[in-house]
Design a protein around this motif. Structure first.
Motif, PDB file in Angstrom:
ATOM      1  N   GLY A  25     -19.959   7.128 -28.388  1.00  0.00           N
ATOM      2  CA  GLY A  25     -18.734   6.818 -29.120  1.00  0.00           C
ATOM      3  C   GLY A  25     -18.667   5.336 -29.430  1.00  0.00           C
ATOM      4  O   GLY A  25     -19.127   4.503 -28.639  1.00  0.00           O
ATOM      5  N   ALA A  58      -6.683  12.561 -35.582  1.00  0.00           N
ATOM      6  CA  ALA A  58      -7.459  13.764 -35.860  1.00  0.00           C
ATOM      7  C   ALA A  58      -7.502  14.684 -34.644  1.00  0.00           C
ATOM      8  O   ALA A  58      -7.391  15.916 -34.769  1.00  0.00           O
ATOM      9  CB  ALA A  58      -8.877  13.382 -36.281  1.00  0.00           C
ATOM     10  N   ALA A  59      -7.636  14.100 -33.448  1.00  0.00           N
ATOM     11  CA  ALA A  59      -7.666  14.898 -32.231  1.00  0.00           C
ATOM     12  C   ALA A  59      -6.332  15.607 -32.004  1.00  0.00           C
ATOM     13  O   ALA A  59      -6.290  16.781 -31.634  1.00  0.00           O
ATOM     14  CB  ALA A  59      -8.011  14.008 -31.035  1.00  0.00           C
ATOM     15  N   TRP A  67     -13.126  -0.925 -36.048  1.00  0.00           N
ATOM     16  CA  TRP A  67     -13.153   0.086 -35.001  1.00  0.00           C
ATOM     17  C   TRP A  67     -11.744   0.438 -34.535  1.00  0.00           C
ATOM     18  O   TRP A  67     -11.507   1.543 -34.028  1.00  0.00           O
ATOM     19  CB  TRP A  67     -14.001  -0.383 -33.830  1.00  0.00           C
ATOM     20  CG  TRP A  67     -15.393  -0.782 -34.217  1.00  0.00           C
ATOM     21  CD1 TRP A  67     -16.039  -1.918 -33.842  1.00  0.00           C
ATOM     22  CD2 TRP A  67     -16.306  -0.055 -35.045  1.00  0.00           C
ATOM     23  NE1 TRP A  67     -17.291  -1.955 -34.396  1.00  0.00           N
ATOM     24  CE2 TRP A  67     -17.493  -0.830 -35.142  1.00  0.00           C
ATOM     25  CE3 TRP A  67     -16.258   1.151 -35.742  1.00  0.00           C
ATOM     26  CZ2 TRP A  67     -18.594  -0.424 -35.877  1.00  0.00           C
ATOM     27  CZ3 TRP A  67     -17.349   1.557 -36.478  1.00  0.00           C
ATOM     28  CH2 TRP A  67     -18.497   0.773 -36.525  1.00  0.00           C
ATOM     29  N   ALA A 127      -7.521   6.599 -36.229  1.00  0.00           N
ATOM     30  CA  ALA A 127      -7.754   7.814 -37.009  1.00  0.00           C
ATOM     31  C   ALA A 127      -8.306   8.929 -36.124  1.00  0.00           C
ATOM     32  O   ALA A 127      -7.948  10.100 -36.286  1.00  0.00           O
ATOM     33  CB  ALA A 127      -8.725   7.517 -38.155  1.00  0.00           C
ATOM     34  N   ASP A 128      -9.161   8.554 -35.168  1.00  0.00           N
ATOM     35  CA  ASP A 128      -9.732   9.540 -34.255  1.00  0.00           C
ATOM     36  C   ASP A 128      -8.649  10.180 -33.395  1.00  0.00           C
ATOM     37  O   ASP A 128      -8.653  11.400 -33.164  1.00  0.00           O
ATOM     38  CB  ASP A 128     -10.784   8.866 -33.377  1.00  0.00           C
ATOM     39  CG  ASP A 128     -11.492   9.854 -32.458  1.00  0.00           C
ATOM     40  OD1 ASP A 128     -12.201  10.724 -32.986  1.00  0.00           O
ATOM     41  OD2 ASP A 128     -11.316   9.756 -31.230  1.00  0.00           O
ATOM     42  N   LYS A 129      -7.702   9.375 -32.916  1.00  0.00           N
ATOM     43  CA  LYS A 129      -6.595   9.899 -32.117  1.00  0.00           C
ATOM     44  C   LYS A 129      -5.741  10.863 -32.933  1.00  0.00           C
ATOM     45  O   LYS A 129      -5.325  11.926 -32.453  1.00  0.00           O
ATOM     46  CB  LYS A 129      -5.734   8.745 -31.597  1.00  0.00           C
ATOM     47  CG  LYS A 129      -6.408   7.868 -30.550  1.00  0.00           C
ATOM     48  CD  LYS A 129      -6.597   8.601 -29.244  1.00  0.00           C
ATOM     49  CE  LYS A 129      -7.135   7.673 -28.165  1.00  0.00           C
ATOM     50  NZ  LYS A 129      -7.386   8.397 -26.896  1.00  0.00           N
ATOM     51  N   TYR A 187     -10.706   3.048 -36.819  1.00  0.00           N
ATOM     52  CA  TYR A 187     -11.469   4.253 -36.479  1.00  0.00           C
ATOM     53  C   TYR A 187     -10.848   4.952 -35.267  1.00  0.00           C
ATOM     54  O   TYR A 187     -10.677   6.176 -35.243  1.00  0.00           O
ATOM     55  CB  TYR A 187     -12.922   3.877 -36.197  1.00  0.00           C
ATOM     56  CG  TYR A 187     -13.705   4.936 -35.439  1.00  0.00           C
ATOM     57  CD1 TYR A 187     -14.257   6.026 -36.110  1.00  0.00           C
ATOM     58  CD2 TYR A 187     -13.864   4.846 -34.058  1.00  0.00           C
ATOM     59  CE1 TYR A 187     -14.969   7.001 -35.421  1.00  0.00           C
ATOM     60  CE2 TYR A 187     -14.571   5.810 -33.356  1.00  0.00           C
ATOM     61  CZ  TYR A 187     -15.121   6.887 -34.044  1.00  0.00           C
ATOM     62  OH  TYR A 187     -15.813   7.840 -33.359  1.00  0.00           O
ATOM     63  N   SER A 188     -10.505   4.166 -34.251  1.00  0.00           N
ATOM     64  CA  SER A 188      -9.928   4.730 -33.038  1.00  0.00           C
ATOM     65  C   SER A 188      -8.583   5.393 -33.320  1.00  0.00           C
ATOM     66  O   SER A 188      -8.292   6.482 -32.821  1.00  0.00           O
ATOM     67  CB  SER A 188      -9.753   3.625 -31.986  1.00  0.00           C
ATOM     68  OG  SER A 188      -9.234   4.148 -30.790  1.00  0.00           O
ATOM     69  N   CYS A 233     -16.020   3.429 -29.697  1.00  0.00           N
ATOM     70  CA  CYS A 233     -14.953   2.715 -29.003  1.00  0.00           C
ATOM     71  C   CYS A 233     -15.211   2.761 -27.507  1.00  0.00           C
ATOM     72  O   CYS A 233     -15.080   3.800 -26.884  1.00  0.00           O
ATOM     73  CB  CYS A 233     -13.588   3.321 -29.330  1.00  0.00           C
ATOM     74  SG  CYS A 233     -13.174   3.160 -31.063  1.00  0.00           S
TER      75      CYS A 233
END
Length: 316
Positions: A279, A300-301, A290, A296-298, A293-294, A281
């Motif tokens: 990963g 999306a999850a 990043w 957006a990842d949260k 990115y982090s 991050c």
């Protein structure tokens, strides 16, 4: 007479020091007061481990060593920097240079690592002394110098928690200053050194590339721009400057990555620098892109979890 002469020499040195030097000295003393009984993060052990890796192991094992979870994941020039520090660290406490001594934090180890941060922060101090030399007697110079050198984030977070970011930011400032003074080759070399010490500065690379292309390669020191209808001579001069600048930058990159490329380890080094497998991050810190990115990842999850929960609900 010798004592009098020495006294006059001392007074000349003191008179040559302005408020900037005194402020930097005061800040250095402040950091020395915080050497021992202050917070330190896992980065303290990270750099102790890197000291041990580069000191105890051959270069061929630097980017494979995994005794500690804090593996070497900075570019090779920073690894060589750690190896240079390790030569001095040996005189403080050689036990800190043993790879298997995980979490080793003797008093001498703490002292050395704190002093190494304080000492290397002089790169930033010297850059700001140079940057404010024309404004040392006005509020503008005072503000600029203190905002950089007395930055609470650098002192209380990076330096004390344990990072060498003052040194790295100093290299960045020096690179910018050299560009401002039209010493473009030196500017490019300094930025290449910075990038080969901490690759997170890669987000600035496009800016430096465009700036140096525009102001040095196409315009050159004479500021004679190359137009779209430029003569073959002007284009030849631009190409020559491009080769000079590119050669200087590639020389730095070659010195950094060359040995690992010759050993067939370039892929392993890049895997450490860009750990996509674990990963992007790491431990929830993420600068610049990043951070987005982090975030957006949260989102999306969370969205995926909500959709999954909705799919599991029984129909009426």
């Amino acid at each position: 007479m010798a004592v009098v002469a020495d006294g006059k020499h001392y007074r000349k040195i003191v008179m040559a020091l302005d408020w900037r030097h005194r402020a930097a000295l005061a800040l250095f003393c402040l950091q020395l007061m915080l050497v021992f009984d202050t917070y330190r993060s896992t980065d303290f052990e990270v750099h102790r481990n890197w000291l041990a890796i580069t000191y105890q192991l051959p270069i061929s094992k630097w980017y494979y060593e995994a005794t500690s979870e804090w593996t070497l994941d900075y570019p090779p020039l920073f690894a060589w920097f750690e190896k240079a520090l390790a030569q001095v660290a040996e005189f403080f406490d050689p036990k800190m240079l043993t790879v298997s001594n995980l979490e080793y934090d003797s008093t001498a180890t703490v002292l050395f690592q704190r002093l190494s941060v304080c000492g290397t922060s002089l790169v930033l101090v010297s850059a700001m002394l140079h940057a404010t030399k024309k404004d040392k007697d006005n509020a503008r110079g005072l503000t600029a110098f203190l905002l950089a050198v007395a930055n609470a984030g650098l002192i209380m977070v990076d330096n004390i928690h344990f990072q060498y970011n003052s040194m790295l930011l100093g290299l960045l400032v020096w690179s910018i200053l050299m560009a401002e003074e039209q010493r473009y080759i030196l500017s490019g070399i300094l930025f290449a050194v910075l990038l080969n010490m901490k690759h997170l500065f890669a987000y600035l690379a496009p800016v430096f590339f465009v700036f140096l292309l525009r102001h040095y390669v196409l315009h050159g020191s004479s500021r004679n721009s190359v137009s779209s209808k430029g003569s073959s001579g002007s284009w030849a001069a631009a190409f020559t400057r491009l080769m000079i600048l590119g050669g200087a930058v590639l020389a730095v990159c070659g010195a950094s990555f060359g040995p690992f490329t010759l050993m067939g380890q370039l892929k392993q080094v890049l895997a450490r620098l860009f750990p996509f497998a674990r990963g992007l991050c790491h431990a929830y810190w993420a600068p610049n892109a990043w951070a987005l990115y982090s975030f957006a990842d949260k989102l999306a999850a969370a969205a995926a979890a909500a959709v999954k929960a909705g799919l599991k609900q029984p129909s009426a």
